[in-house]
Enzyme design. Structure first.
Site, short mmCIF file in Angstrom:
data_model
loop_
_atom_site.label_atom_id
_atom_site.label_comp_id
_atom_site.label_asym_id
_atom_site.label_seq_id
_atom_site.Cartn_x
_atom_site.Cartn_y
_atom_site.Cartn_z
N GLU A 104 4.67 11.83 10.40
CA GLU A 104 3.47 12.48 10.93
C GLU A 104 3.73 13.22 12.24
O GLU A 104 2.81 13.74 12.84
CB GLU A 104 2.37 11.42 11.15
N ALA A 218 -8.29 -1.35 14.93
CA ALA A 218 -9.72 -1.67 14.82
C ALA A 218 -10.06 -2.28 13.46
O ALA A 218 -10.94 -3.13 13.37
CB ALA A 218 -10.56 -0.42 15.07
N GLU A 219 -9.38 -1.87 12.41
CA GLU A 219 -9.69 -2.41 11.09
C GLU A 219 -9.40 -3.92 11.04
O GLU A 219 -10.03 -4.66 10.32
CB GLU A 219 -8.88 -1.69 10.01
N ASP A 341 -16.84 3.99 9.97
CA ASP A 341 -15.47 4.29 10.38
C ASP A 341 -15.33 5.76 10.79
O ASP A 341 -14.31 6.40 10.57
CB ASP A 341 -14.46 3.95 9.25
N ASN A 428 -9.23 14.38 9.44
CA ASN A 428 -8.60 13.23 10.06
C ASN A 428 -7.66 13.69 11.16
O ASN A 428 -7.90 14.72 11.80
CB ASN A 428 -7.93 12.36 8.99
CA CA Z 1 -10.55 3.36 11.44
#
Ligand code: CA
Length: 738
Positions: A104, A218-219, A341, A428
């Site tokens: 990425e 966070a998930e 989310d 995203n």
């Molecule tokens: Ca997230």
């Protein structure tokens, strides 16, 4: 039956089961060894400082910072490659990066050297014109961190500053290397609680003698914060928490007292709170402030997180801090009381634009929630918020209050609902490019729905308990296949786009539709071109005025990373890293009309590709990967145990190995397990036999009978799909849950 796969957008839970024939490697890429760095390098290597970045216009051939300059517009002034000659663009060199996980990173290019990261936070310094390695550095992230990363073992790049290369490792360290030699100068552990699943995947930013870094998690249930470290010494300068902590403890800084008033009821600090800053941190020399893009809540659902209501600051917000002290100047919350989310961590670009007849210094962001925000950087005033994709969760943003007007019909606290965008967002982290002169942004967007429903546990008991080894979302993941099957007729179709979008009017100047939603970042150039890599493996140069495809190169690998461009000795180059995965591991193998991605057809073997006019390198054409599912040995267990395995698979395995056990080609597809993997299944799942490759042990979360049930479920799923593929059935059974 229609796809389970396009429906789900998604995120990621934890890894499970890596079969023995996995292609994953953590090995150093196989390329020629280079000469010692000192003989190659000029003494000035990597000497980027604030003044040089501020004056980037005087050296258009370099790519000095994450988004090229502090403004992060990702629009290059280079024109050697242009509309008239782009047909002659071809491969100058390529390098196999020795990974089949997503890549990425945005490279930094300076002084003829390209600095970038690959999977597992490995760092490379490469001679940009030829591809020869100068040095590489492996932080040796423990393989079990594969399970702690929501969205693949990725890294988005380095900062190069005053002769050093800075990057964050997946296991939470910030590391400074000598830019000339790759030797470690210092490292610090940025993680406040080693028992929580914190990771780093974002690129640090450097300015004013400091390095800024946040984290992800966070998930899984963590509390977000950003830390500024002294670039020379690694000493902490300041830390800004993005959500309040345990209310029985003192506030760490005054902004937390203000934020705590917006959280009501619940025990968010126990679950984590969320608000991780896992991607965008931008320094603004005009106002000497740094902007944080803050992520979603933990858990996702506000009725669990903050049952008394409230906006839950600073979730899904853009927060402006004084760069030297870390105290807050202003904030703007894109999604108050985030329930979906809808992170605001997406790249932020800075620009000077005329808005309603007045020149303004603006910040531009297209967060997951589907609205494109134009904000005055001086004070946080909202100037525009136009939708850039299909948005159903809210009708519009009220420009008086700056707040979204939610769609009450899509409240999912009782019944599950399809919502657009889903958790992969309408946009995203994949980079956009801002063309200030043309007044448009080149934006990789998507319409990608998700079916949101409260978790079964919460629905049945009214109680939500944090699960330390898995996702803590508050929505139903274990029974997701069942929700999808039950609601298949109302499922919207996922689509991908590249758009030239006017952020002031909300109009599309042009739109290219792409038959897969999960595509790469974007580069615009003054040569009149927009470069974009997609899921089908095509790197395409479009005419920036009308979206016409002028050049296309088949890389045979799906792409997420943004292309960049640079110039060395009078020759302009375009580069891109290939290899997909990231947050889309969950969706897995798509069903029509979503196209099969190149990484599923050919495997996901990541490369660095570099192009120039008249380049003469040739990329080998890979063979298609066999997708024949082997015959399964089925036991006589009943549907009830299969259903139990399905629920456990959904909760623990699906986010990496794919919904309904269909992988998208990056992580092992469990339907294809070898006999050896079947024999060793419980050792792999429970004992961590393959933890070095990223498949960690799950014995802290799963018992032997759980692993047995998952194993049986996977065999049944494989059997169903094999029967379908062999024409023995018209449709595969997708769920055993009732
Ligand atoms: Ca997230």
């Amino acid at each position: 039956m229609r796809a389970l796969i396009w429906l789900v957008a998604a995120v990621a839970v934890a890894a499970l089961i890596y079969f023995l024939s996995t292609r994953e490697t953590q090995e150093t890429p196989q390329t020629q060894e280079s000469e010692p760095a000192v003989e190659i390098l000029a003494p000035s290597i990597g000497l980027i400082d604030d003044a040089r970045i501020n004056n980037a216009a005087s050296e258009p051939g370099n790519w000095l910072a994450y988004g090229r300059t502090y403004e992060e517009q990702r629009f290059s002034p280079l024109t050697q490659i242009n509309r008239d000659n782009v047909a002659d663009l071809s491969l100058a060199w390529y390098r196999d990066m020795g990974t089949n996980r997503a890549q990425e990173a945005t490279p930094i290019v300076v002084d003829g050297i390209m600095f970038f990261t690959s999977s597992w936070s490995r760092v490379f310094a490469i001679t940009a014109a030829t591809g020869e390695e100068v040095w590489s550095y492996d932080p040796k992230v423990p393989g079990e961190y594969g399970r702690r990363a929501c969205c693949d073992v990725v890294n988005r790049g380095v900062a190069v500053y005053n002769g050093r290369v800075y990057f964050g490792s997946l296991d939470g360290r910030l590391i400074a290397l000598d830019a000339a030699t790759g030797e470690e100068v210092w490292q610090v552990n940025t993680i406040i609680d080693p028992d929580r699943f914190y990771t780093i995947t974002g690129a640090p930013r450097a300015a004013k003698g400091k390095i800024f870094i946040g984290n992800g998690g966070a998930e899984f249930g963590v509390r977000g914060y950003v830390t500024a470290y002294d670039a020379e010494t690694g000493d902490q300068v300041w830390r800004f928490y993005t959500v309040p902590g345990d209310p029985s403890l003192p506030f760490e800084h005054p902004e937390m007292e203000m934020a705590a008033d917006t959280w009501k009821g619940g025990e968010w600090w126990e679950i984590g709170g969320g608000g991780t800053v896992w991607n965008s941190i931008v320094y603004d020399p005009d106002f000497d402030q740094v902007y944080l893009g803050v992520g979603n809540g933990s858990p996702w659902t506000r009725v669990i997180r903050s049952p008394g209501g409230g906006d839950n600051l600073f979730l899904s917000s853009i927060v402006a801090l004084d760069v030297d002290t870390g105290s807050m100047n202003w904030y703007y919350q894109t999604t108050p009381g985030d329930n979906w989310d809808y992170t605001a961590v997406q790249d932020m670009a800075l620009a000077d634009m005329e808005v309603d007849g007045v020149m303004r210094k603006v910040l531009l962001q297209a967060p997951k929630n589907g609205f494109f925000y134009v904000i005055d950087r001086e004070n946080g005033e909202l100037l525009r918020a136009n939708p850039f994709a299909t948005v159903t969760w809210a009708s519009h943003i009220d420009m008086e209050t700056g707040r979204p007007v939610e769609n009450p019909d899509l409240d999912f606290s009782e019944d599950e609902k399809w919502v657009l965008p889903g958790p992969l967002g309408a946009h995203n982290w994949q980079a956009m490019s801002v063309d200030v002169d043309a007044g448009v942004v080149y934006l990789p967007a998507q319409d990608n729905p998700f079916i949101y429903g409260m978790s079964d546990e919460w629905k049945q008991t009214g109680v939500y308990k944090r699960n330390p080894g898995a996702f803590n979302l508050g929505v139903e993941l274990g029974g997701l296949a069942q929700l999808v099957v039950n609601n298949i007729d109302s499922q919207p179709t996922p689509k991908g786009y590249l758009k030239a979008f006017d952020p002031l009017t909300g109009d599309d100047k042009w739109v290219v539709e792409i038959p897969h939603y999960w595509n790469g970042g974007v580069l615009g150039t003054a040569g009149g071109l927009v470069f974009h890599g997609d899921a089908l493996g095509h790197l395409t140069a479009y005419d920036k005025d009308n979206g016409e495809a002028l050049w296309q190169f088949n890389t045979y690998t799906s792409m997420l990373a943004p292309p960049i461009t640079f110039e060395i000795d009078g020759v302009q180059y375009v580069s891109i890293l290939t290899g997909s995965g990231g947050g889309d591991l969950f969706a897995g193998e798509p069903m029509p009309p979503v196209a099969i991605p190149a990484s599923l057809t050919y495997g996901n073997f990541g490369k660095m590709l570099v192009f120039k006019l008249g380049g003469e390198a040739e990329l080998p054409i890979p063979n298609a990967v066999s997708r024949t599912i082997p015959e399964q040995t089925l036991s006589s267990v009943g549907d009830e145990e299969i259903a139990r395995g399905e629920r456990l698979y959904g909760a623990y395995c699906s986010v990496c190995h794919g919904l309904v056990a269909r992988s998208g080609g990056v992580i092992a597809d469990l339907r294809h397990m070898s006999e050896g993997s079947h024999v060793a299944f419980n050792q792999i799942v429970l004992e961590g036999l393959l933890s070095a490759q990223g498949m960690a042990a799950f014995s802290d979360s799963l018992a032997e009978e759980d692993a047995d049930s998952i194993h049986e479920y996977v065999r049944r799923r494989a059997h169903e799909d094999r029967e379908l593929a062999m024409g023995k059935k018209e449709a595969a059974r997708l769920t055993w849950l009732q």
